[in-house]
Motif scaffolding. Structure first.
Motif, PDB file in Angstrom:
ATOM      1  N   ASP A  36      -2.256   0.461   4.511  1.00  0.00           N
ATOM      2  CA  ASP A  36      -1.106   0.503   3.602  1.00  0.00           C
ATOM      3  C   ASP A  36      -0.143  -0.664   3.813  1.00  0.00           C
ATOM      4  O   ASP A  36      -0.265  -1.407   4.787  1.00  0.00           O
ATOM      5  CB  ASP A  36      -0.320   1.791   3.869  1.00  0.00           C
ATOM      6  CG  ASP A  36      -0.925   3.011   3.197  1.00  0.00           C
ATOM      7  OD1 ASP A  36      -1.864   2.870   2.401  1.00  0.00           O
ATOM      8  OD2 ASP A  36      -0.417   4.119   3.481  1.00  0.00           O
ATOM      9  N   ASP A  37       0.833  -0.726   2.937  1.00  0.00           N
ATOM     10  CA  ASP A  37       2.025  -1.579   3.145  1.00  0.00           C
ATOM     11  C   ASP A  37       1.738  -3.083   3.151  1.00  0.00           C
ATOM     12  O   ASP A  37       2.519  -3.854   3.696  1.00  0.00           O
ATOM     13  CB  ASP A  37       2.748  -1.216   4.458  1.00  0.00           C
ATOM     14  CG  ASP A  37       3.340   0.194   4.455  1.00  0.00           C
ATOM     15  OD1 ASP A  37       3.287   0.849   3.394  1.00  0.00           O
ATOM     16  OD2 ASP A  37       3.851   0.634   5.492  1.00  0.00           O
ATOM     17  N   HIS A  92       0.043   0.651  -3.721  1.00  0.00           N
ATOM     18  CA  HIS A  92       0.750   1.546  -2.801  1.00  0.00           C
ATOM     19  C   HIS A  92       2.076   1.892  -3.473  1.00  0.00           C
ATOM     20  O   HIS A  92       3.045   1.139  -3.384  1.00  0.00           O
ATOM     21  CB  HIS A  92       0.954   0.811  -1.476  1.00  0.00           C
ATOM     22  CG  HIS A  92       1.293   1.702  -0.338  1.00  0.00           C
ATOM     23  ND1 HIS A  92       0.722   2.938  -0.143  1.00  0.00           N
ATOM     24  CD2 HIS A  92       2.145   1.524   0.711  1.00  0.00           C
ATOM     25  CE1 HIS A  92       1.213   3.480   0.950  1.00  0.00           C
ATOM     26  NE2 HIS A  92       2.088   2.656   1.485  1.00  0.00           N
ATOM     27  N   HIS A 122       3.371   5.574  -1.158  1.00  0.00           N
ATOM     28  CA  HIS A 122       4.138   5.041  -0.023  1.00  0.00           C
ATOM     29  C   HIS A 122       5.325   5.970   0.155  1.00  0.00           C
ATOM     30  O   HIS A 122       6.028   6.260  -0.818  1.00  0.00           O
ATOM     31  CB  HIS A 122       4.600   3.617  -0.355  1.00  0.00           C
ATOM     32  CG  HIS A 122       5.605   3.053   0.613  1.00  0.00           C
ATOM     33  ND1 HIS A 122       5.272   2.669   1.889  1.00  0.00           N
ATOM     34  CD2 HIS A 122       6.928   2.817   0.479  1.00  0.00           C
ATOM     35  CE1 HIS A 122       6.347   2.204   2.497  1.00  0.00           C
ATOM     36  NE2 HIS A 122       7.379   2.298   1.668  1.00  0.00           N
ATOM     37  N   GLU A 123       5.529   6.450   1.379  1.00  0.00           N
ATOM     38  CA  GLU A 123       6.585   7.441   1.645  1.00  0.00           C
ATOM     39  C   GLU A 123       6.352   8.665   0.742  1.00  0.00           C
ATOM     40  O   GLU A 123       5.262   9.193   0.730  1.00  0.00           O
ATOM     41  CB  GLU A 123       7.975   6.837   1.420  1.00  0.00           C
ATOM     42  CG  GLU A 123       8.208   5.547   2.228  1.00  0.00           C
ATOM     43  CD  GLU A 123       8.595   5.783   3.684  1.00  0.00           C
ATOM     44  OE1 GLU A 123       8.884   6.929   4.031  1.00  0.00           O
ATOM     45  OE2 GLU A 123       8.595   4.826   4.471  1.00  0.00           O
ATOM     46  N   HIS A 135      -1.855   1.012   9.122  1.00  0.00           N
ATOM     47  CA  HIS A 135      -0.930  -0.027   8.651  1.00  0.00           C
ATOM     48  C   HIS A 135      -1.319  -1.359   9.272  1.00  0.00           C
ATOM     49  O   HIS A 135      -1.965  -1.386  10.323  1.00  0.00           O
ATOM     50  CB  HIS A 135       0.505   0.379   8.999  1.00  0.00           C
ATOM     51  CG  HIS A 135       0.889   1.679   8.360  1.00  0.00           C
ATOM     52  ND1 HIS A 135       0.536   2.891   8.928  1.00  0.00           N
ATOM     53  CD2 HIS A 135       1.491   1.951   7.198  1.00  0.00           C
ATOM     54  CE1 HIS A 135       0.942   3.865   8.121  1.00  0.00           C
ATOM     55  NE2 HIS A 135       1.527   3.329   7.064  1.00  0.00           N
TER      56      HIS A 135
HETATM   57 ZN   LIG Z   1       3.489   2.953   3.058  1.00  0.00          ZN
END
Ligand SMILES: [Zn+2]
Length: 254
Positions: free
Chosen positions: A44-45, A91, A136-137, A223
């Motif tokens: 992710d991210d 994301h 995301h979150e 991540h």
């Molecule tokens: Zn994220």
């Protein structure tokens, strides 16, 4: 032709990168060549750091990267990852309960269908090679059935799959995705790198492989931290010898 191109062609049989429409149909078909436990790893991210993306490409594994929209290198990384034969997801930032580090654009409770559509369209322009979406979150947004019911039909229309990152046990995102007929799945093993320590991440990767063996298929999320990449480098060569096939997450959504 560098090593990455070779890797790309090695995995291309399972994940043709173009044209997008055909590719998704192809991915939906069962792949009889691969039997046994499957593990998909989503990182992710992505979006800020070009060098980290390069480090992921250099691992030469069929990893799925999920790119945050509107970051300095979002579009560039998304396009390059597709060229290198990796799978790309959007994301999608969603409101968290604490919301300590909100993205500039995120899904918020109370947004109208039109607002969600506008937000999604912009994000997909920023991450144009996405074949799916994960949150995301979103520890607040994914519990909001009304908001998820605005989002999921839009993913369906665009033939995008959905993976629920499960940032909260109270999430309804996966159910709503299924309900809308979106090909979907959810993270079903612990996050890889809540503790950013190579030994700890190695253990989480072992857990993910065990999860794949026990459940038949596992979706893990990590991540792009240096420790995560190091642990992947150390553990992944063992995956195939243990009979766990590393696959793109699109192979595990139903
Ligand atoms: Zn994220």
């Amino acid at each position: 032709m560098g090593g990455c191109d070779k890797i790309a062609s090695k995995f291309r049989s399972k994940s043709k990168t173009q044209p997008a429409k055909k590719e998704r149909v192809a991915r939906r078909a069962p792949s009889p060549a691969v039997s046994g436990p499957k593990l998909a790893i989503v990182l992710d991210d992505l979006g800020n750091d070009r060098e980290t993306a390069e480090a992921i490409f250099a691992l030469h594994y069929p990893l799925t990267i999920s790119v945050l929209p509107y970051h300095a290198h979002s579009t560039e990384i998304a396009e390059e990852a597709q060229r290198r034969g990796l799978e790309v997801m959007l994301h999608l930032p969603m409101r968290a309960v604490a919301n300590e580090t909100p993205e500039a654009h995120q899904l918020e409770a109370g947004m109208s269908g039109e607002e969600v559509a506008r937000a999604l369209n912009g994000m997909l322009e920023s991450v144009p090679t996405a074949s799916g979406v994960n949150n995301h979150e979103g520890s607040l947004a994914t519990t909001d059935a009304k908001l998820m019911r605005e989002l999921m039909p839009l993913l369906k229309q665009r033939d995008l799959f959905f993976v629920d990152s499960r940032t909260t046990a109270a999430t309804v995102a996966f159910e709503e995705a299924e309900h809308a007929g979106v090909r979907s799945g959810f993270r079903n093993v612990p996050f890889l790198d809540d503790v950013q320590d190579v030994a700890a991440i190695r253990r989480q990767l072992e857990l993910a492989m065990r999860g794949a063996k026990e459940k038949g298929a596992a979706i893990a999320i990590g991540h792009p931290h240096a420790g995560t990449l190091q642990a992947l480098k150390e553990v992944l060569p063992r995956a195939e010898t243990e009979g766990v096939h590393l696959v793109f997450v699109s192979e595990l959504v139903k």
